[in-house]
Design an enzyme around this catalytic site. Structure first.
Site, PDB file in Angstrom:
ATOM      1  N   LYS A 129       1.787 -17.676 -30.239  1.00 37.89           N
ATOM      2  CA  LYS A 129       2.390 -16.594 -29.439  1.00 37.89           C
ATOM      3  C   LYS A 129       3.044 -17.170 -28.172  1.00 37.89           C
ATOM      4  O   LYS A 129       4.170 -16.811 -27.812  1.00 37.89           O
ATOM      5  CB  LYS A 129       1.282 -15.593 -29.090  1.00 37.89           C
ATOM      6  CG  LYS A 129       1.624 -14.576 -28.024  1.00 37.89           C
ATOM      7  CD  LYS A 129       2.286 -13.352 -28.580  1.00 37.89           C
ATOM      8  CE  LYS A 129       2.648 -12.390 -27.456  1.00 37.89           C
ATOM      9  NZ  LYS A 129       3.467 -11.291 -27.888  1.00 37.89           N
ATOM     10  N   THR A 151      -3.009 -10.660 -25.680  1.00 40.26           N
ATOM     11  CA  THR A 151      -2.372 -11.957 -25.413  1.00 40.26           C
ATOM     12  C   THR A 151      -3.118 -12.601 -24.253  1.00 40.26           C
ATOM     13  O   THR A 151      -3.105 -12.066 -23.132  1.00 40.26           O
ATOM     14  CB  THR A 151      -0.893 -11.776 -25.016  1.00 40.26           C
ATOM     15  OG1 THR A 151      -0.215 -11.106 -26.073  1.00 40.26           O
ATOM     16  CG2 THR A 151      -0.224 -13.125 -24.767  1.00 40.26           C
ATOM     17  N   LYS A 168       3.976 -12.914 -17.640  1.00 34.35           N
ATOM     18  CA  LYS A 168       2.574 -13.226 -17.999  1.00 34.35           C
ATOM     19  C   LYS A 168       2.527 -14.299 -19.097  1.00 34.35           C
ATOM     20  O   LYS A 168       1.798 -15.284 -18.990  1.00 34.35           O
ATOM     21  CB  LYS A 168       1.890 -11.943 -18.483  1.00 34.35           C
ATOM     22  CG  LYS A 168       0.494 -12.168 -19.025  1.00 34.35           C
ATOM     23  CD  LYS A 168      -0.029 -10.950 -19.774  1.00 34.35           C
ATOM     24  CE  LYS A 168      -1.232 -11.357 -20.612  1.00 34.35           C
ATOM     25  NZ  LYS A 168      -1.738 -10.313 -21.475  1.00 34.35           N
TER      26      LYS A 168
HETATM   27  P1  NAD Z   1      -2.344  -1.723 -21.437  1.00 32.72           P
HETATM   28  O1  NAD Z   1      -2.662  -2.129 -20.046  1.00 32.72           O
HETATM   29  O2  NAD Z   1      -1.502  -0.530 -21.692  1.00 32.72           O
HETATM   30  O3  NAD Z   1      -3.732  -1.499 -22.258  1.00 32.72           O
HETATM   31  C1  NAD Z   1      -4.894  -2.234 -22.032  1.00 32.72           C
HETATM   32  C2  NAD Z   1      -6.044  -1.253 -21.941  1.00 32.72           C
HETATM   33  O4  NAD Z   1      -7.272  -1.946 -21.764  1.00 32.72           O
HETATM   34  C3  NAD Z   1      -5.919  -0.294 -20.741  1.00 32.72           C
HETATM   35  O5  NAD Z   1      -5.858   1.032 -21.222  1.00 32.72           O
HETATM   36  C4  NAD Z   1      -7.179  -0.557 -19.933  1.00 32.72           C
HETATM   37  O6  NAD Z   1      -7.728   0.619 -19.325  1.00 32.72           O
HETATM   38  C5  NAD Z   1      -8.116  -1.112 -20.989  1.00 32.72           C
HETATM   39  N1  NAD Z   1      -9.218  -1.888 -20.441  1.00 32.72           N
HETATM   40  C6  NAD Z   1      -9.183  -2.835 -19.464  1.00 32.72           C
HETATM   41  N2  NAD Z   1     -10.433  -3.321 -19.261  1.00 32.72           N
HETATM   42  C7  NAD Z   1     -11.260  -2.670 -20.118  1.00 32.72           C
HETATM   43  C8  NAD Z   1     -12.655  -2.729 -20.356  1.00 32.72           C
HETATM   44  N3  NAD Z   1     -13.466  -3.551 -19.686  1.00 32.72           N
HETATM   45  N4  NAD Z   1     -13.177  -1.909 -21.301  1.00 32.72           N
HETATM   46  C9  NAD Z   1     -12.380  -1.048 -21.984  1.00 32.72           C
HETATM   47  N5  NAD Z   1     -11.033  -0.955 -21.797  1.00 32.72           N
HETATM   48  C10 NAD Z   1     -10.487  -1.756 -20.871  1.00 32.72           C
HETATM   49  O7  NAD Z   1      -1.734  -3.007 -22.138  1.00 32.72           O
HETATM   50  P2  NAD Z   1      -0.902  -3.062 -23.519  1.00 32.72           P
HETATM   51  O8  NAD Z   1       0.547  -2.924 -23.238  1.00 32.72           O
HETATM   52  O9  NAD Z   1      -1.569  -2.165 -24.500  1.00 32.72           O
HETATM   53  O10 NAD Z   1      -1.141  -4.583 -23.923  1.00 32.72           O
HETATM   54  C11 NAD Z   1      -2.385  -5.031 -24.401  1.00 32.72           C
HETATM   55  C12 NAD Z   1      -2.261  -6.509 -24.729  1.00 32.72           C
HETATM   56  O11 NAD Z   1      -1.240  -6.700 -25.707  1.00 32.72           O
HETATM   57  C13 NAD Z   1      -1.876  -7.379 -23.521  1.00 32.72           C
HETATM   58  O12 NAD Z   1      -2.603  -8.578 -23.597  1.00 32.72           O
HETATM   59  C14 NAD Z   1      -0.381  -7.607 -23.715  1.00 32.72           C
HETATM   60  O13 NAD Z   1       0.059  -8.818 -23.137  1.00 32.72           O
HETATM   61  C15 NAD Z   1      -0.283  -7.639 -25.235  1.00 32.72           C
HETATM   62  N6  NAD Z   1       1.042  -7.248 -25.755  1.00 32.72           N
HETATM   63  C16 NAD Z   1       1.681  -6.141 -25.270  1.00 32.72           C
HETATM   64  C17 NAD Z   1       2.929  -5.798 -25.774  1.00 32.72           C
HETATM   65  C18 NAD Z   1       3.666  -4.586 -25.266  1.00 32.72           C
HETATM   66  O14 NAD Z   1       4.849  -4.426 -25.584  1.00 32.72           O
HETATM   67  N7  NAD Z   1       3.017  -3.697 -24.504  1.00 32.72           N
HETATM   68  C19 NAD Z   1       3.526  -6.580 -26.780  1.00 32.72           C
HETATM   69  C20 NAD Z   1       2.831  -7.672 -27.288  1.00 32.72           C
HETATM   70  C21 NAD Z   1       1.580  -8.009 -26.761  1.00 32.72           C
END
Ligand code: NAD
Length: 296
Positions: free
Chosen positions: A168, A93, A243
């Site tokens: 979204k 997102t 966010k």
């Molecule tokens: P998260 O922080 O658990 O996972 C993101 C991952 O990206 C982390 O493990 C981090 O180490 C990795 N990362 C960051 N920079 C990186 C790089 N340069 N190279 C490789 N890996 C890298 O976040 P999440 O909860 O999995 O959410 C991911 C996305 O989905 C976000 O944008 C969030 O807003 C969206 N989202 C999350 C949810 C939810 O319920 N968690 C629901 C809908 C949407």
């Protein structure tokens, strides 16, 4: 079956790669957090040493990263290393402007791309029932549809580049505003001596009905599965709601769109997060409106 590179193996990425492997795809993954790479490896994902190494042989590159700056950085590493005409799918997102900038980078490198943010949270990711909101041209959407189908149930083409993120942000602005309105109504009901159940029975079958009320009811009781019944342990954390509301406000400011309730909701969730409740479920905002801390 496709060879897929998956970058970002966090809360969402982890179950998503599991479903891709289950569906028979060959998945190469990378995350900057080594422990998450190990966990994905145990699900049958081949772990690469870098983004560039992960994308080298992939036909499809999926990113699931925290924010727009991460997506831009990963695209910067991945695009020069990827096979020509690979398809890039960003499921993070991020802001509409950043999504469009990511599409431009992909186009300049002769790659197809779509923005495909999700709703459904970690439970939807585990159950492969996510909704994908997609932006991009018809060919790219068609090429992405099958692989998204392994991770989700509803895959909607919302329009050209950036339209998935736009959908979204608009949806989550409705969600944030309706949750606050629903919580306010319960606080008012408490003050005037109306029971939670009575308000629920009326509003859930009347014009006050919404997902915030009938699926994520902010008081315990009427909806047994709602986070309120688990002391607001997060299904959708308040920090993530903040966010998304901030991204909606950035888009509104850029286009000079009037979104006064969205702005108020962003401020209320900012206060809630600043009070140390960012990791609480967003429905815990009811405690903030009552002037008490969530009981966790
Ligand atoms: P998260 O922080 O658990 O996972 C993101 C991952 O990206 C982390 O493990 C981090 O180490 C990795 N990362 C960051 N920079 C990186 C790089 N340069 N190279 C490789 N890996 C890298 O976040 P999440 O909860 O999995 O959410 C991911 C996305 O989905 C976000 O944008 C969030 O807003 C969206 N989202 C999350 C949810 C939810 O319920 N968690 C629901 C809908 C949407």
């Amino acid at each position: 079956m496709a060879h897929i590179a998956f970058i970002g193996l966090g809360n969402m990425g982890q179950p998503m790669v599991g479903n891709l492997v289950q569906a028979g795809h060959q998945v190469t993954g990378f995350d900057v957090a080594a422990a998450l790479c190990d966990a994905a490896g145990q699900q049958g994902v081949t772990i690469a040493e870098s983004t560039a190494a992960a994308v080298m042989d992939a036909e499809i590159v999926i990113t699931m990263l925290p924010a727009g700056s991460h997506v831009m950085a990963v695209y910067g590493d991945a695009l020069p290393a990827a096979r020509p005409t690979s398809l890039f799918i960003d499921c993070s997102t991020i802001g509409v402007d950043k999504a469009r900038a990511a599409h431009q980078l992909a186009r300049a490198a002769s790659m197809q791309s779509i923005d495909a943010p999700v709703s459904g949270g970690t439970s939807g990711a585990k159950a492969a029932t996510l909704t994908f909101m997609c932006g991009g041209d018809d060919d790219a959407f068609r090429a992405a549809k099958d692989v998204l189908g392994a991770m989700g149930k509803r895959i909607i083409h919302c329009g050209p580049a950036g339209s998935g993120q736009a959908a979204k942000l608009c949806n989550n602005m409705i969600l944030g505003v309706t949750m606050i309105a629903t919580a306010e109504a319960f606080v008012l009901a408490e003050a005037i001596g109306l029971s939670h159940q009575a308000l629920f029975d009326v509003a859930s079958t009347s014009s006050g009905q919404s997902w915030s009320l009938t699926s994520c009811c902010p008081v315990p009781g009427p909806v047994p599965n709602s986070p309120a019944n688990r002391n607001y342990a997060p299904s959708f954390a308040a920090a993530l709601m903040l966010k998304d509301l901030r991204l909606a406000q950035e888009a509104a400011a850029a286009e000079q769109a009037a979104t006064p309730l969205g702005a108020a909701a962003a401020q209320i969730y900012a206060l809630y997060s600043a009070a140390g409740e960012g990791s609480t479920d967003f429905s815990g905002i009811i405690n903030f409106l009552r002037g008490v801390r969530s009981a966790r």
